[in-house]
Design an enzyme around this catalytic site. Structure first.
Site, PDB file in Angstrom:
ATOM      1  N   ASP A  36     -23.558 -24.936  26.235  1.00  0.00           N
ATOM      2  CA  ASP A  36     -22.500 -24.783  27.244  1.00  0.00           C
ATOM      3  C   ASP A  36     -21.221 -24.124  26.730  1.00  0.00           C
ATOM      4  O   ASP A  36     -20.158 -24.246  27.350  1.00  0.00           O
ATOM      5  CB  ASP A  36     -22.124 -26.157  27.848  1.00  0.00           C
ATOM      6  CG  ASP A  36     -23.269 -26.741  28.647  1.00  0.00           C
ATOM      7  OD1 ASP A  36     -24.170 -25.961  29.024  1.00  0.00           O
ATOM      8  OD2 ASP A  36     -23.270 -27.961  28.870  1.00  0.00           O
ATOM      9  N   HIS A 239     -14.790  -8.775   1.672  1.00  0.00           N
ATOM     10  CA  HIS A 239     -14.876  -9.315   3.032  1.00  0.00           C
ATOM     11  C   HIS A 239     -14.693 -10.827   3.042  1.00  0.00           C
ATOM     12  O   HIS A 239     -15.348 -11.528   3.805  1.00  0.00           O
ATOM     13  CB  HIS A 239     -16.206  -8.923   3.683  1.00  0.00           C
ATOM     14  CG  HIS A 239     -16.270  -7.473   4.031  1.00  0.00           C
ATOM     15  ND1 HIS A 239     -17.440  -6.815   4.333  1.00  0.00           N
ATOM     16  CD2 HIS A 239     -15.297  -6.525   4.128  1.00  0.00           C
ATOM     17  CE1 HIS A 239     -17.177  -5.547   4.589  1.00  0.00           C
ATOM     18  NE2 HIS A 239     -15.894  -5.343   4.477  1.00  0.00           N
ATOM     19  N   ASP A 256      -5.492  -9.192   5.239  1.00  0.00           N
ATOM     20  CA  ASP A 256      -5.969  -8.060   6.048  1.00  0.00           C
ATOM     21  C   ASP A 256      -6.153  -8.612   7.450  1.00  0.00           C
ATOM     22  O   ASP A 256      -7.107  -9.358   7.708  1.00  0.00           O
ATOM     23  CB  ASP A 256      -7.297  -7.534   5.466  1.00  0.00           C
ATOM     24  CG  ASP A 256      -7.797  -6.285   6.187  1.00  0.00           C
ATOM     25  OD1 ASP A 256      -7.323  -5.992   7.296  1.00  0.00           O
ATOM     26  OD2 ASP A 256      -8.688  -5.613   5.620  1.00  0.00           O
ATOM     27  N   ASP A 267      -4.942  -2.719  12.334  1.00  0.00           N
ATOM     28  CA  ASP A 267      -5.659  -3.095  11.103  1.00  0.00           C
ATOM     29  C   ASP A 267      -4.698  -2.886   9.928  1.00  0.00           C
ATOM     30  O   ASP A 267      -4.473  -1.753   9.507  1.00  0.00           O
ATOM     31  CB  ASP A 267      -6.902  -2.190  10.984  1.00  0.00           C
ATOM     32  CG  ASP A 267      -7.769  -2.534   9.787  1.00  0.00           C
ATOM     33  OD1 ASP A 267      -7.504  -3.544   9.105  1.00  0.00           O
ATOM     34  OD2 ASP A 267      -8.729  -1.768   9.536  1.00  0.00           O
ATOM     35  N   HIS A 346     -14.481   0.985  -2.455  1.00  0.00           N
ATOM     36  CA  HIS A 346     -14.625   1.355  -1.038  1.00  0.00           C
ATOM     37  C   HIS A 346     -13.878   2.654  -0.769  1.00  0.00           C
ATOM     38  O   HIS A 346     -13.198   3.188  -1.639  1.00  0.00           O
ATOM     39  CB  HIS A 346     -14.148   0.229  -0.117  1.00  0.00           C
ATOM     40  CG  HIS A 346     -12.703  -0.164  -0.248  1.00  0.00           C
ATOM     41  ND1 HIS A 346     -11.672   0.576   0.274  1.00  0.00           N
ATOM     42  CD2 HIS A 346     -12.118  -1.239  -0.840  1.00  0.00           C
ATOM     43  CE1 HIS A 346     -10.523  -0.038   0.034  1.00  0.00           C
ATOM     44  NE2 HIS A 346     -10.764  -1.133  -0.664  1.00  0.00           N
ATOM     45  N   HIS A 350     -10.846   4.662   7.745  1.00  0.00           N
ATOM     46  CA  HIS A 350     -11.839   4.836   8.812  1.00  0.00           C
ATOM     47  C   HIS A 350     -11.085   5.151  10.092  1.00  0.00           C
ATOM     48  O   HIS A 350      -9.882   4.897  10.201  1.00  0.00           O
ATOM     49  CB  HIS A 350     -12.672   3.552   8.966  1.00  0.00           C
ATOM     50  CG  HIS A 350     -11.841   2.296   9.053  1.00  0.00           C
ATOM     51  ND1 HIS A 350     -11.242   1.875  10.219  1.00  0.00           N
ATOM     52  CD2 HIS A 350     -11.453   1.397   8.102  1.00  0.00           C
ATOM     53  CE1 HIS A 350     -10.554   0.762   9.989  1.00  0.00           C
ATOM     54  NE2 HIS A 350     -10.647   0.450   8.704  1.00  0.00           N
ATOM     55  N   HIS A 357     -13.412  -0.330  13.336  1.00  0.00           N
ATOM     56  CA  HIS A 357     -14.066   0.831  12.705  1.00  0.00           C
ATOM     57  C   HIS A 357     -14.518   1.685  13.875  1.00  0.00           C
ATOM     58  O   HIS A 357     -15.599   1.484  14.425  1.00  0.00           O
ATOM     59  CB  HIS A 357     -15.242   0.401  11.834  1.00  0.00           C
ATOM     60  CG  HIS A 357     -14.801  -0.334  10.598  1.00  0.00           C
ATOM     61  ND1 HIS A 357     -15.674  -0.787   9.646  1.00  0.00           N
ATOM     62  CD2 HIS A 357     -13.565  -0.675  10.149  1.00  0.00           C
ATOM     63  CE1 HIS A 357     -14.990  -1.396   8.669  1.00  0.00           C
ATOM     64  NE2 HIS A 357     -13.711  -1.346   8.964  1.00  0.00           N
ATOM     65  N   GLU A 380      -6.080   2.953   3.331  1.00  0.00           N
ATOM     66  CA  GLU A 380      -6.153   1.626   2.730  1.00  0.00           C
ATOM     67  C   GLU A 380      -6.745   1.596   1.316  1.00  0.00           C
ATOM     68  O   GLU A 380      -7.790   0.986   1.090  1.00  0.00           O
ATOM     69  CB  GLU A 380      -6.950   0.692   3.631  1.00  0.00           C
ATOM     70  CG  GLU A 380      -8.303   1.211   4.100  1.00  0.00           C
ATOM     71  CD  GLU A 380      -9.044   0.179   4.970  1.00  0.00           C
ATOM     72  OE1 GLU A 380      -9.204  -0.957   4.507  1.00  0.00           O
ATOM     73  OE2 GLU A 380      -9.449   0.538   6.081  1.00  0.00           O
ATOM     74  N   TYR A 384      -9.278  -3.954  -7.303  1.00  0.00           N
ATOM     75  CA  TYR A 384      -9.841  -5.309  -7.359  1.00  0.00           C
ATOM     76  C   TYR A 384     -10.364  -5.535  -8.773  1.00  0.00           C
ATOM     77  O   TYR A 384     -11.335  -4.890  -9.186  1.00  0.00           O
ATOM     78  CB  TYR A 384     -10.970  -5.453  -6.329  1.00  0.00           C
ATOM     79  CG  TYR A 384     -10.564  -4.881  -4.984  1.00  0.00           C
ATOM     80  CD1 TYR A 384      -9.828  -5.639  -4.072  1.00  0.00           C
ATOM     81  CD2 TYR A 384     -10.849  -3.537  -4.657  1.00  0.00           C
ATOM     82  CE1 TYR A 384      -9.414  -5.092  -2.866  1.00  0.00           C
ATOM     83  CE2 TYR A 384     -10.438  -2.998  -3.453  1.00  0.00           C
ATOM     84  CZ  TYR A 384      -9.713  -3.770  -2.563  1.00  0.00           C
ATOM     85  OH  TYR A 384      -9.295  -3.223  -1.372  1.00  0.00           O
ATOM     86  N   ARG A 401      -4.706  -4.623  -1.844  1.00  0.00           N
ATOM     87  CA  ARG A 401      -4.987  -3.520  -0.913  1.00  0.00           C
ATOM     88  C   ARG A 401      -3.745  -3.348  -0.064  1.00  0.00           C
ATOM     89  O   ARG A 401      -3.058  -4.329   0.248  1.00  0.00           O
ATOM     90  CB  ARG A 401      -6.210  -3.828  -0.039  1.00  0.00           C
ATOM     91  CG  ARG A 401      -6.517  -2.741   0.974  1.00  0.00           C
ATOM     92  CD  ARG A 401      -7.933  -2.812   1.588  1.00  0.00           C
ATOM     93  NE  ARG A 401      -8.183  -4.011   2.371  1.00  0.00           N
ATOM     94  CZ  ARG A 401      -8.887  -5.049   1.952  1.00  0.00           C
ATOM     95  NH1 ARG A 401      -9.434  -5.039   0.749  1.00  0.00           N
ATOM     96  NH2 ARG A 401      -9.068  -6.112   2.716  1.00  0.00           N
ATOM     97  N   GLU A 403      -2.751  -1.329   3.490  1.00  0.00           N
ATOM     98  CA  GLU A 403      -3.405  -0.611   4.594  1.00  0.00           C
ATOM     99  C   GLU A 403      -2.444  -0.393   5.747  1.00  0.00           C
ATOM    100  O   GLU A 403      -1.810  -1.337   6.233  1.00  0.00           O
ATOM    101  CB  GLU A 403      -4.611  -1.428   5.090  1.00  0.00           C
ATOM    102  CG  GLU A 403      -5.287  -0.830   6.309  1.00  0.00           C
ATOM    103  CD  GLU A 403      -6.557  -1.568   6.718  1.00  0.00           C
ATOM    104  OE1 GLU A 403      -6.664  -2.778   6.445  1.00  0.00           O
ATOM    105  OE2 GLU A 403      -7.432  -0.915   7.314  1.00  0.00           O
TER     106      GLU A 403
HETATM  107  N1  GLY Z   1     -10.187  -4.981   8.344  1.00  0.00           N
HETATM  108  C1  GLY Z   1     -11.306  -4.168   8.167  1.00  0.00           C
HETATM  109  C2  GLY Z   1     -10.972  -2.972   7.411  1.00  0.00           C
HETATM  110  O1  GLY Z   1      -9.912  -2.883   6.837  1.00  0.00           O
HETATM  111  O2  GLY Z   1     -11.702  -2.029   7.403  1.00  0.00           O
HETATM  112 MN    MN Z   2      -8.211  -3.980   7.271  1.00  0.00          MN
HETATM  113 MN    MN Z   3      -9.413  -0.974   7.733  1.00  0.00          MN
END
Ligand code: GLY
Ligand code: MN
Ligand code: MN
Length: 437
Positions: A36, A239, A256, A267, A346, A350, A357, A380, A384, A401, A403
């Protein structure tokens, strides 16, 4: 009242791109969480882009060619269900409010589609995303084929409607940018608030609560994605969403987080010291990432290729990693051997839009595509540093990071998330002010 003009204009633009045929775009299903209880409902972005309609169990049909039409299928009004779950437009209300040529109850979808698909040469839909829709639409197409003896033909070409919609969504319109600016500003306020409220010995989730509080009190009921609130070594898990650890005096905190406003994402990542003061080692790494981000933003200009910001960031990071004794050799050899990937694994951004994304091709053929005015993206870079024998001990477990959200303009770019504190001095100043009150 809803301004329908952007949605009408997009359906017209889709018809022009299709030239002929029928496009069918369902919205997202509701998803049960347990008995429910459902996960918060989120419409499908393509569907919303074409309609502005946020009710589940809806499908939009756009017909191109000599007799263009746009048609919505939605839930009927239902007094009993509306008492329990709330207002529904119903087909009549939806037609008036959202400007469709016709609307029908969703229960009539299959029978009406058999009619509407007849004599359409091309079927456009989000091919392969939902097996049940693939099967359903192919079955409907078979039913149309069964009418061949009456002179009616079925689409003999099937195309992915996303090829057309993704390209449209990549270039943001004025009204979309106005919403994205609002989302960005609210998220900047949330990062500012997190800096003001963070204290040693708090739990990560307490800081997450401050972010969500700031989103919600400005009307952004949803985060655009699960917030990452990562203290100390947790920041080296890209993540990390556990958000349940204690924050240690002397550690950094990487956040983030961004809110969603009217279906558009923001973001932002900021990294700051839990106790309000960067240590010399933390500061050294931070300045490298900050310089890499500045170089990447400077490269995010019209005419530059998509990869230019990433390459600019990599060069600054590689130099910084050599200076910090994280990497050995020349900058060129670090780039060539990709030894930087131990600390930066990374890419630098994006597309950003309705989806965090967002949709849109990054290459045209074999080539990275040129950036153009109206595109929105994140920038971003990060660093690390997991414990390892080849790493100076004072740098262990530093994860950083930075961003921001960037709009490409005819002259260069506009950073939509400018107001979130970013330099060492700005961050320490915000955190010092709060501690003194
Ligand atoms: N928060 C997801 C990214 O930075 O791509
Ligand atoms: Mn992000
Ligand atoms: Mn991002």
């Amino acid at each position: 009242m809803l301004d329908r003009s952007p949605y009408l204009q997009r359906r017209n633009a889709l018809q022009a791109k299709m030239q002929r045929g029928i496009a069918i775009v369902p919205t997202a299903p509701e998803v049960a969480r347990n008995a429910d209880t459902h996960y918060d409902y989120r419409h499908d972005s393509h569907f919303y882009y074409l309609t502005g309609f946020t009710e589940p169990e809806s499908v939009v049909v756009v017909i191109a060619g000599e007799s263009p039409q746009s048609i919505l299928f939605c839930r009927e009004k239902n007094t009993e269900r509306e008492i329990w779950d709330g207002f529904r437009y119903g087909p009549e209300g939806a037609r008036e409010q959202f400007g469709f040529d016709a609307t029908y109850p969703i229960a009539q979808l299959d029978e009406k589609l058999i009619e509407l698909m007849g004599n359409q040469p091309v079927l456009f839909y989000p091919l392969g995303t939902t097996p049940s829709w693939d099967a359903r639409l192919l079955k409907i197409r078979e039913a149309v084929k069964d009418k061949a003896r009456t002179g009616i033909f079925a689409p003999n070409e099937i195309r992915d409607v996303r090829e057309l919609l993704n390209e449209m969504r990549l270039f943001k319109q004025i009204n979309e940018l106005e919403i994205m600016r609002r989302a960005a500003t609210i998220s900047c306020g949330a990062h500012h608030r997190a800096m003001r409220f963070t204290r040693p010995n708090q739990f990560e989730y307490e800081v997450e609560a401050e972010l969500l509080h700031e989103f919600c009190r400005h009307g952004a009921r949803q985060a655009a994605y699960t917030s990452i609130v990562a203290g100390g070594a947790n920041a080296c898990t890209l993540h990390y969403v556990g958000n349940h650890a204690r924050l240690n005096d002397g550690d950094l905190l990487l956040i983030d987080a961004g809110c969603e406003v009217e279906g558009y994402a923001s973001d932002i990542t900021r990294t700051f010291p839990v106790n309000g003061k960067f240590s010399p080692a933390q500061r050294d790494v931070y300045e490298v990432v900050l310089a890499a981000q500045a170089a990447a933003i400077a490269a995010a200009t019209p005419g530059n290729l998509w990869n230019a910001p990433h390459e600019a960031a990599l060069r600054v990071l590689a130099q910084g990693f050599v200076d910090l004794k994280l990497c050995q050799g020349s900058v060129d050899s670090v780039l060539e051997s990709e030894s930087y990937k131990q600390f930066y694994m990374h890419r630098t951004g994006h597309w950003l839009g309705m989806d965090v994304h967002d949709v849109g091709e990054y290459k045209i053929g074999e080539q990275w595509r040129p950036l153009q005015a109206g595109m929105t993206l994140t920038v971003e870079p990060g660093c690390y540093i997991r414990p390892a024998d080849n790493v100076p001990r004072e740098l262990w477990n530093i994860g950083i990071r930075i961003e921001d959200d960037v709009l490409i303009t005819p002259q260069g770019n506009e950073v939509l998330t400018q107001s979130a504190p970013k330099t060492v001095d700005e961050i320490e100043e915000v955190m010092r002010q709060e501690k003194s009150t």
